[in-house]
Design an enzyme around this catalytic site. Sequence first.
Site, PDB file in Angstrom:
ATOM      1  N   CYS A 158      49.970  37.927 -11.691  1.00 26.10           N
ATOM      2  CA  CYS A 158      49.614  38.962 -12.673  1.00 26.10           C
ATOM      3  C   CYS A 158      49.078  40.228 -12.015  1.00 26.10           C
ATOM      4  O   CYS A 158      48.999  41.272 -12.661  1.00 26.10           O
ATOM      5  CB  CYS A 158      48.581  38.421 -13.657  1.00 26.10           C
ATOM      6  SG  CYS A 158      49.090  36.907 -14.448  1.00 26.10           S
ATOM      7  N   HIS A 195      43.647  43.475 -16.893  1.00 27.62           N
ATOM      8  CA  HIS A 195      44.739  42.529 -17.170  1.00 27.62           C
ATOM      9  C   HIS A 195      44.427  41.759 -18.460  1.00 27.62           C
ATOM     10  O   HIS A 195      43.323  41.242 -18.635  1.00 27.62           O
ATOM     11  CB  HIS A 195      44.895  41.567 -15.989  1.00 27.62           C
ATOM     12  CG  HIS A 195      45.851  40.460 -16.257  1.00 27.62           C
ATOM     13  ND1 HIS A 195      47.107  40.682 -16.796  1.00 27.62           N
ATOM     14  CD2 HIS A 195      45.754  39.122 -16.082  1.00 27.62           C
ATOM     15  CE1 HIS A 195      47.720  39.533 -16.935  1.00 27.62           C
ATOM     16  NE2 HIS A 195      46.927  38.562 -16.519  1.00 27.62           N
ATOM     17  N   ASN A 253      49.550  37.195 -22.768  1.00 25.30           N
ATOM     18  CA  ASN A 253      49.463  37.495 -21.337  1.00 25.30           C
ATOM     19  C   ASN A 253      50.870  37.726 -20.788  1.00 25.30           C
ATOM     20  O   ASN A 253      51.652  36.793 -20.680  1.00 25.30           O
ATOM     21  CB  ASN A 253      48.781  36.322 -20.623  1.00 25.30           C
ATOM     22  CG  ASN A 253      48.686  36.511 -19.118  1.00 25.30           C
ATOM     23  OD1 ASN A 253      49.273  37.425 -18.554  1.00 25.30           O
ATOM     24  ND2 ASN A 253      47.937  35.638 -18.476  1.00 25.30           N
TER      25      ASN A 253
END
Length: 329
Positions: free
Chosen positions: A116, A256, A286
Amino acid sequence: MGEHLNVRISSTGMALPGKRLTNMTLEKMVDTSDDWIVSRTGIKERRILDEQWSASDLAVVSAREALDNADLKPHEIDLIIVATATPDHLVPATACIVQSKLNAFGCPAFDINAGCSGFVYGLVIGQQFIENCTYKNILVIGVDILSRITNWEDRSTCVLFGDGAGAVVLQPSNDAKGVLSVSLMADGEGAEHLMVPAGGSYMPANENTVKNKLHFVKMNGNEVFKFAVNIVVETINILLNKSGLSIDQLHLLFLHQANHRIIEAARKKLNISPHKLPVNIERFGNMSAASIPVLLHENVREGHIERGDLIAMVAFGAGLTCGGVLLEW
Ligand code: UT7
């Protein structure tokens, strides 16, 4: 002393699949509830890519928008960096497929895998090439199609992820100072906490790996959660220290989008007001490497960022990794 250029993000773009997967639908697939998902993660729905499309397709759509917004033609791109943990293939790099679909023949193109954190890693890599005058127009794309490596029977992960792509064009800056400070780190000791066990050279695909669902994401959520909150706060402090700024001077902070509780915990430790932390996790879940560039694009498009604003981006993920960039827009 050689020449040294300032680096700015001159444009953004994004691409999201049209298909929505709501918590209500997930309730019919695994033993979960809308209430659990919303209260534990903040997610209400996520986007899922139709099977005839792949990471490169979504990446290209986001790239075209970023190129249009920068008034740049594909042949003017000097370098393509694609951050992804879900490449079209293990070989070749998705960046090369993107290059071909964009008709950006000839420029170098490569992928990076920092989970990520990949997009932020990509920004920092791209920044180096502009700073030292090697390239002028760099396309950095964060794309992930996590739905393809999700075990749809595992309620502890399948409720979390969504598909998406976000892109930016990096260029030398004549006026804004651009990137002021960066911070990258990795803690490979935590590699086991977030991984796809099989399909690489360690455990090549075979009947058993497929039967045992070893080609899907396995995550120790609690460990990643603890890592995330601490490393986000530490990274922001490093970014501020390096640039001699205080947190009050930040206009927006893009974190994030993995879990609303991670964002809230970091926010409280940093003691800043919620309106400085844009959130879109309720709509997209996500999206891994796409999370930050999509959030950034939405905020640019909605006019929340103006020339001269100080913004920071911090991402964390598989590796375990963390990356942060602080810049003047
Ligand atoms: O992008 C970077 C990588 N990912 C992350 O940053 C994720 C970081 N971690 C997290 O966001 C959280 O740890 C999760 C959302 C993954 C899990 O939340 P949690 O509060 O840490 O829950 P937990 O894993 O401690 O589980 C609590 C309970 C368990 O039941 P018991 O053992 O207490 O009876 C789980 O089995 O919740 C249960 N559970 C669920 N219940 C309903 C886990 N998933 C679900 C679910 N629906 N989907």
